[in-house]
Scaffold this motif. Structure first.
Motif, PDB file in Angstrom:
ATOM      1  N   GLY A  13       6.082   2.737   0.536  1.00  0.00           N
ATOM      2  CA  GLY A  13       5.818   1.770  -0.506  1.00  0.00           C
ATOM      3  C   GLY A  13       6.958   1.717  -1.500  1.00  0.00           C
ATOM      4  O   GLY A  13       7.883   2.530  -1.452  1.00  0.00           O
ATOM      5  N   ASP A  14       6.873   0.790  -2.421  1.00  0.00           N
ATOM      6  CA  ASP A  14       7.981   0.591  -3.360  1.00  0.00           C
ATOM      7  C   ASP A  14       7.747   1.378  -4.653  1.00  0.00           C
ATOM      8  O   ASP A  14       6.743   2.048  -4.816  1.00  0.00           O
ATOM      9  CB  ASP A  14       8.154  -0.902  -3.656  1.00  0.00           C
ATOM     10  CG  ASP A  14       6.880  -1.535  -4.221  1.00  0.00           C
ATOM     11  OD1 ASP A  14       6.853  -2.764  -4.382  1.00  0.00           O
ATOM     12  OD2 ASP A  14       5.914  -0.799  -4.497  1.00  0.00           O
ATOM     13  N   TYR A  32      -3.017   7.636  -5.825  1.00  0.00           N
ATOM     14  CA  TYR A  32      -2.768   7.775  -4.395  1.00  0.00           C
ATOM     15  C   TYR A  32      -2.646   9.267  -4.053  1.00  0.00           C
ATOM     16  O   TYR A  32      -2.012  10.030  -4.794  1.00  0.00           O
ATOM     17  CB  TYR A  32      -1.472   7.043  -3.995  1.00  0.00           C
ATOM     18  CG  TYR A  32      -1.429   5.608  -4.436  1.00  0.00           C
ATOM     19  CD1 TYR A  32      -0.696   5.230  -5.552  1.00  0.00           C
ATOM     20  CD2 TYR A  32      -2.141   4.630  -3.738  1.00  0.00           C
ATOM     21  CE1 TYR A  32      -0.658   3.911  -5.963  1.00  0.00           C
ATOM     22  CE2 TYR A  32      -2.102   3.306  -4.143  1.00  0.00           C
ATOM     23  CZ  TYR A  32      -1.364   2.954  -5.258  1.00  0.00           C
ATOM     24  OH  TYR A  32      -1.340   1.644  -5.671  1.00  0.00           O
ATOM     25  N   TRP A  33      -3.217   9.641  -2.915  1.00  0.00           N
ATOM     26  CA  TRP A  33      -3.259  11.041  -2.505  1.00  0.00           C
ATOM     27  C   TRP A  33      -2.888  11.189  -1.038  1.00  0.00           C
ATOM     28  O   TRP A  33      -3.194  10.312  -0.209  1.00  0.00           O
ATOM     29  CB  TRP A  33      -4.664  11.603  -2.713  1.00  0.00           C
ATOM     30  CG  TRP A  33      -5.072  11.664  -4.145  1.00  0.00           C
ATOM     31  CD1 TRP A  33      -5.568  10.629  -4.896  1.00  0.00           C
ATOM     32  CD2 TRP A  33      -4.994  12.790  -5.016  1.00  0.00           C
ATOM     33  NE1 TRP A  33      -5.812  11.060  -6.183  1.00  0.00           N
ATOM     34  CE2 TRP A  33      -5.466  12.377  -6.281  1.00  0.00           C
ATOM     35  CE3 TRP A  33      -4.579  14.104  -4.846  1.00  0.00           C
ATOM     36  CZ2 TRP A  33      -5.534  13.257  -7.368  1.00  0.00           C
ATOM     37  CZ3 TRP A  33      -4.654  14.972  -5.935  1.00  0.00           C
ATOM     38  CH2 TRP A  33      -5.121  14.551  -7.177  1.00  0.00           C
ATOM     39  N   CYS A  74      -0.171  16.184  -2.446  1.00  0.00           N
ATOM     40  CA  CYS A  74       0.673  15.454  -3.373  1.00  0.00           C
ATOM     41  C   CYS A  74      -0.064  14.199  -3.838  1.00  0.00           C
ATOM     42  O   CYS A  74      -0.949  13.695  -3.131  1.00  0.00           O
ATOM     43  CB  CYS A  74       2.024  15.100  -2.763  1.00  0.00           C
ATOM     44  SG  CYS A  74       1.987  13.976  -1.376  1.00  0.00           S
ATOM     45  N   ALA A  75       0.290  13.739  -5.014  1.00  0.00           N
ATOM     46  CA  ALA A  75      -0.369  12.596  -5.613  1.00  0.00           C
ATOM     47  C   ALA A  75       0.665  11.751  -6.347  1.00  0.00           C
ATOM     48  O   ALA A  75       1.636  12.274  -6.892  1.00  0.00           O
ATOM     49  CB  ALA A  75      -1.455  13.057  -6.577  1.00  0.00           C
ATOM     50  N   ALA A  76       0.414  10.453  -6.366  1.00  0.00           N
ATOM     51  CA  ALA A  76       1.322   9.523  -7.028  1.00  0.00           C
ATOM     52  C   ALA A  76       0.527   8.550  -7.894  1.00  0.00           C
ATOM     53  O   ALA A  76      -0.625   8.224  -7.598  1.00  0.00           O
ATOM     54  CB  ALA A  76       2.129   8.749  -5.992  1.00  0.00           C
ATOM     55  N   SER A  77       1.172   8.122  -8.958  1.00  0.00           N
ATOM     56  CA  SER A  77       0.551   7.158  -9.855  1.00  0.00           C
ATOM     57  C   SER A  77       1.001   5.747  -9.506  1.00  0.00           C
ATOM     58  O   SER A  77       1.979   5.558  -8.787  1.00  0.00           O
ATOM     59  CB  SER A  77       0.985   7.452 -11.285  1.00  0.00           C
ATOM     60  OG  SER A  77       2.377   7.201 -11.407  1.00  0.00           O
ATOM     61  N   GLN A 108       0.832  -1.175   0.000  1.00  0.00           N
ATOM     62  CA  GLN A 108       0.000   0.000   0.000  1.00  0.00           C
ATOM     63  C   GLN A 108       0.882   1.246   0.000  1.00  0.00           C
ATOM     64  O   GLN A 108       1.869   1.314   0.719  1.00  0.00           O
ATOM     65  CB  GLN A 108      -0.925   0.022   1.232  1.00  0.00           C
ATOM     66  CG  GLN A 108      -1.877   1.181   1.273  1.00  0.00           C
ATOM     67  CD  GLN A 108      -2.928   1.121   0.189  1.00  0.00           C
ATOM     68  OE1 GLN A 108      -3.086   0.099  -0.489  1.00  0.00           O
ATOM     69  NE2 GLN A 108      -3.642   2.213  -0.001  1.00  0.00           N
ATOM     70  N   VAL A 109       0.519   2.226  -0.792  1.00  0.00           N
ATOM     71  CA  VAL A 109       1.273   3.472  -0.895  1.00  0.00           C
ATOM     72  C   VAL A 109       0.600   4.525  -0.040  1.00  0.00           C
ATOM     73  O   VAL A 109      -0.607   4.742  -0.147  1.00  0.00           O
ATOM     74  CB  VAL A 109       1.347   3.939  -2.355  1.00  0.00           C
ATOM     75  CG1 VAL A 109       2.080   5.274  -2.448  1.00  0.00           C
ATOM     76  CG2 VAL A 109       2.033   2.885  -3.221  1.00  0.00           C
ATOM     77  N   GLN A 110       1.382   5.183   0.789  1.00  0.00           N
ATOM     78  CA  GLN A 110       0.866   6.281   1.610  1.00  0.00           C
ATOM     79  C   GLN A 110       1.696   7.517   1.367  1.00  0.00           C
ATOM     80  O   GLN A 110       2.925   7.432   1.211  1.00  0.00           O
ATOM     81  CB  GLN A 110       0.892   5.904   3.089  1.00  0.00           C
ATOM     82  CG  GLN A 110      -0.101   4.794   3.443  1.00  0.00           C
ATOM     83  CD  GLN A 110      -0.174   4.539   4.936  1.00  0.00           C
ATOM     84  OE1 GLN A 110       0.819   4.594   5.638  1.00  0.00           O
ATOM     85  NE2 GLN A 110      -1.378   4.269   5.423  1.00  0.00           N
ATOM     86  N   LEU A 111       1.045   8.678   1.343  1.00  0.00           N
ATOM     87  CA  LEU A 111       1.697   9.957   1.105  1.00  0.00           C
ATOM     88  C   LEU A 111       1.385  10.891   2.276  1.00  0.00           C
ATOM     89  O   LEU A 111       0.214  11.027   2.660  1.00  0.00           O
ATOM     90  CB  LEU A 111       1.210  10.589  -0.193  1.00  0.00           C
ATOM     91  CG  LEU A 111       1.563   9.907  -1.515  1.00  0.00           C
ATOM     92  CD1 LEU A 111       0.719   8.668  -1.763  1.00  0.00           C
ATOM     93  CD2 LEU A 111       1.411  10.875  -2.675  1.00  0.00           C
TER      94      LEU A 111
END
Length: 126
Positions: free
Chosen positions: A26-27, A115-116, A95-98, A1-4
């Motif tokens: 996350g990776d 992800y936000w 911030c946001a990630a793909s 899981q990706v967290q920002l």
């Protein structure tokens, strides 16, 4: 899981500077395209700056020449350096990630991000 998790927001006077940070867990950090968005009260979310895996960048016209997006792959952190701030820059910044499927893409469209973060408030007084 990706967290920002964003940090670095605050209150400044017009003409001042702030640097926002976004720590990403996350990776695959280095292979994701990422961005900063902002939303002022009563307005739609706006893409501010984006960066891809090879550090190509794109900016909204309203911040060109004043804001700089960058990232540190070793620290899994995204940055937004904001100089010569104006009252109209007042907003919540996200911030946001793909997902890492298109590492060379840049985008200022919110629909392209998976992800936000929770946001950090920037307030600029005149």
């Amino acid at each position: 899981q990706v967290q920002l998790v964003e940090s670095g927001g605050g209150s400044v006077q017009a003409g001042g500077s702030l640097r926002l940070s976004c720590a990403v867990s996350g990776d695959s950090f280095s292979s994701r395209y990422m961005a900063w968005f902002r939303q002022a009260i009563g307005t739609e979310r706006e893409g501010v700056a984006t960066i891809n895996s090879v550090r190509n960048t794109e900016y909204a016209d309203s911040v060109k020449g004043r804001f700089t997006i960058s990232k540190d792959n070793g620290k899994n952190t995204l940055y937004l350096q904001m100089n010569n701030l104006k009252p109209e820059d007042t907003a919540m910044y996200y911030c946001a990630a793909s997902r890492s499927r298109f590492p060379f893409k840049v985008s200022l469209q919110g629909k392209d991000y998976d992800y936000w973060g929770q946001g950090t408030q920037v307030t600029v007084s005149s």
